[in-house]
Design a protein around this motif. Structure first.
Motif, short mmCIF file in Angstrom:
data_model
loop_
_atom_site.label_atom_id
_atom_site.label_comp_id
_atom_site.label_asym_id
_atom_site.label_seq_id
_atom_site.Cartn_x
_atom_site.Cartn_y
_atom_site.Cartn_z
N PHE A 211 0.87 -1.17 0.00
CA PHE A 211 0.00 0.00 0.00
C PHE A 211 0.91 1.22 0.00
CE2 PHE A 211 -2.90 -3.25 1.37
CZ PHE A 211 -4.08 -2.90 0.75
N VAL A 212 0.86 1.97 -1.10
CA VAL A 212 1.71 3.15 -1.27
C VAL A 212 0.85 4.38 -0.98
CG1 VAL A 212 3.19 4.42 -2.87
CG2 VAL A 212 3.02 1.92 -3.04
N ASN A 213 1.05 4.95 0.20
CA ASN A 213 0.17 6.03 0.68
C ASN A 213 -1.30 5.64 0.53
OD1 ASN A 213 2.23 7.68 1.54
ND2 ASN A 213 1.67 9.43 0.27
N GLY A 214 -1.58 4.37 0.81
CA GLY A 214 -2.95 3.88 0.80
C GLY A 214 -3.39 3.23 -0.50
N THR A 215 -2.63 3.41 -1.57
CA THR A 215 -3.00 2.81 -2.87
C THR A 215 -2.39 1.42 -2.99
OG1 THR A 215 -3.16 4.97 -3.95
CG2 THR A 215 -2.88 3.05 -5.37
N LYS A 216 -3.25 0.47 -3.29
CA LYS A 216 -2.82 -0.93 -3.34
C LYS A 216 -2.00 -1.22 -4.60
CE LYS A 216 -4.78 -5.61 -3.47
NZ LYS A 216 -6.04 -6.37 -3.51
N VAL A 217 -0.88 -1.91 -4.40
CA VAL A 217 -0.06 -2.44 -5.49
C VAL A 217 0.16 -3.91 -5.17
CG1 VAL A 217 2.10 -2.31 -6.77
CG2 VAL A 217 1.09 -0.22 -5.82
N GLY A 218 -0.51 -4.78 -5.91
CA GLY A 218 -0.43 -6.20 -5.59
C GLY A 218 -0.13 -7.05 -6.80
N LYS A 224 7.68 -5.98 -9.48
CA LYS A 224 8.32 -5.25 -10.56
C LYS A 224 8.68 -3.84 -10.08
CE LYS A 224 5.51 -7.63 -14.06
NZ LYS A 224 4.43 -7.43 -15.06
N TYR A 225 9.95 -3.53 -10.11
CA TYR A 225 10.38 -2.23 -9.60
C TYR A 225 9.73 -1.08 -10.35
CZ TYR A 225 13.09 1.72 -8.07
OH TYR A 225 13.44 2.93 -7.56
N ASP A 226 9.62 -1.20 -11.67
CA ASP A 226 9.04 -0.10 -12.47
C ASP A 226 7.60 0.20 -12.04
OD1 ASP A 226 11.36 0.19 -13.87
OD2 ASP A 226 10.69 -0.88 -15.66
N ALA A 227 6.83 -0.85 -11.74
CA ALA A 227 5.44 -0.66 -11.32
C ALA A 227 5.37 0.00 -9.95
CB ALA A 227 4.71 -2.00 -11.30
N VAL A 228 6.24 -0.45 -9.03
CA VAL A 228 6.26 0.14 -7.69
C VAL A 228 6.76 1.58 -7.76
CG1 VAL A 228 7.22 -0.04 -5.37
CG2 VAL A 228 6.59 -2.12 -6.61
N LYS A 229 7.77 1.81 -8.56
CA LYS A 229 8.33 3.17 -8.74
C LYS A 229 7.25 4.12 -9.28
CE LYS A 229 11.68 5.69 -11.61
NZ LYS A 229 12.03 6.68 -10.57
N ALA A 230 6.46 3.64 -10.24
CA ALA A 230 5.39 4.47 -10.80
C ALA A 230 4.38 4.87 -9.73
CB ALA A 230 4.68 3.72 -11.94
N ALA A 231 4.06 3.93 -8.84
CA ALA A 231 3.11 4.23 -7.76
C ALA A 231 3.72 5.21 -6.77
CB ALA A 231 2.73 2.94 -7.05
N VAL A 232 5.01 5.07 -6.50
CA VAL A 232 5.71 5.98 -5.57
C VAL A 232 5.77 7.38 -6.16
CG1 VAL A 232 7.94 6.53 -4.53
CG2 VAL A 232 7.05 4.19 -4.42
N ASP A 233 6.15 7.48 -7.43
CA ASP A 233 6.25 8.80 -8.08
C ASP A 233 4.89 9.50 -8.13
OD1 ASP A 233 8.95 8.52 -8.47
OD2 ASP A 233 8.78 7.81 -10.54
N LYS A 234 3.85 8.73 -8.38
CA LYS A 234 2.49 9.29 -8.40
C LYS A 234 2.11 9.82 -7.02
CE LYS A 234 -2.28 8.17 -9.67
NZ LYS A 234 -3.19 7.12 -10.20
N ALA A 235 2.47 9.06 -5.99
CA ALA A 235 2.15 9.48 -4.61
C ALA A 235 2.95 10.71 -4.22
CB ALA A 235 2.43 8.33 -3.64
N LEU A 236 4.23 10.76 -4.62
CA LEU A 236 5.04 11.95 -4.32
C LEU A 236 4.49 13.18 -5.03
CD1 LEU A 236 8.66 10.46 -4.59
CD2 LEU A 236 7.65 11.51 -2.56
N ALA A 237 4.05 13.00 -6.27
CA ALA A 237 3.48 14.13 -7.02
C ALA A 237 2.20 14.62 -6.35
CB ALA A 237 3.22 13.71 -8.46
N ALA A 238 1.39 13.70 -5.86
CA ALA A 238 0.14 14.07 -5.19
C ALA A 238 0.41 14.85 -3.91
CB ALA A 238 -0.68 12.83 -4.90
N VAL A 239 1.43 14.42 -3.18
CA VAL A 239 1.80 15.10 -1.93
C VAL A 239 2.28 16.51 -2.22
CG1 VAL A 239 3.42 15.13 0.00
CG2 VAL A 239 2.32 12.99 -0.66
N GLU A 240 3.12 16.64 -3.25
CA GLU A 240 3.64 17.96 -3.64
C GLU A 240 2.52 18.88 -4.12
OE1 GLU A 240 6.70 17.32 -6.48
OE2 GLU A 240 8.04 16.29 -5.07
N GLU A 241 1.59 18.34 -4.88
CA GLU A 241 0.48 19.13 -5.39
C GLU A 241 -0.40 19.61 -4.24
OE1 GLU A 241 -1.87 21.14 -8.04
OE2 GLU A 241 0.05 20.13 -8.43
#
Length: 244
Positions: A211-218, A224-241
């Motif tokens: 769960f990346v800031n509450g969003t499920k990645v299963g 897959k690192y690329d899939a987890v990285k995409a979820a992390v980057d999306k969460a970081l962008a949401a926090v910054e926004e």
């Protein structure tokens, strides 16, 4: 003659009335069925693809955590120390997360137990909780060692003797007698039960599940690192926004 005609007319009226009632009932049944089907379809389309969790619902003070607890993005991993897929996450994904995000203070990784593969999955989970309660940093060293030295999942290998010996071979900074006692006495059984109680409400069906800031990645994405990285980057962008 007129009375006979009236009786026939009344019979015909009643017959037509009954037929209309039957037709109305059929129409109501058909309409009701259509509405039910439409409702089912609407619910199916509205249902979210993945479970979401309120990040604040996790008690990060009660979980082994790698990285800063003040990190902008918090990842919670549900894992089983006997799970081969979790081994893949620990060896292929977690080190890259650590180098790119965790060591920079941007992301933290917390661990929750979901021991479902075998009876000794529970034993390993109890050992992990014991190590964590003695030394959070030692837990992550133990975490790596358990997966690195993971035997076949079909074997009953996570015995108290093995788990204590592995901790000793890794020279963990903990009390080994306490580790054995905690395993055998199931000191942290209540905490383990509490962690497992989160599984069903969150829709966790296997490990690893993140769960990346509450969003499920299963599923395969969690390995897959690329899939987890995409979820992390999306969460970081949401926090910054949200902070603008």
């Amino acid at each position: 003659m007129g009375q006979a005609a009236n009786r026939v007319d009344r019979k015909e009226v009643r017959s037509r009335s009954k037929q209309r009632q039957k037709n109305m009932q059929k129409l109501m049944w058909v309409t009701g069925g259509v509405l039910i089907i439409a409702l089912i379809v609407a619910v199916a389309f509205l249902k979210p693809a993945d479970k979401q969790a309120d990040p604040n619902s996790f008690d990060f003070n009660a979980m082994a955590t790698l990285g800063s607890k003040d990190a902008k993005v918090k990842i919670v991993e549900f894992g089983d120390f006997k799970c081969p897929a979790c081994q893949v996450f620990s060896q292929d994904v977690e080190p890259q997360l650590k180098a790119e995000y965790i060591d920079k203070g941007l992301v933290s990784l917390s661990f929750m137990n979901y021991p479902f593969i075998g009876p000794d999955s529970r034993t390993a989970a109890l050992a992990g909780l014991s190590v964590y309660h003695q030394n959070n940093d030692a837990f992550w060293k133990y975490y790596d060692a358990l997966y690195k030295n993971q035997p076949n999942e079909s074997e009953i290998w996570a015995t108290p003797d093995y788990l204590v010996q592995l901790a000793q071979s890794e020279k963990l900074d903990i009390d080994f007698d306490k580790l054995r006692s905690d395993i055998e006495n199931e000191t942290y059984a209540d905490q383990l039960s509490d962690q497992m109680s989160r599984v069903k409400p969150l829709g966790v069906t296997g490990t690893p599940t993140l769960f990346v800031n509450g969003t499920k990645v299963g599923g395969a994405d969690a390995m897959k690192y690329d899939a987890v990285k995409a979820a992390v980057d999306k969460a970081l962008a949401a926090v910054e926004e949200a902070g603008k």
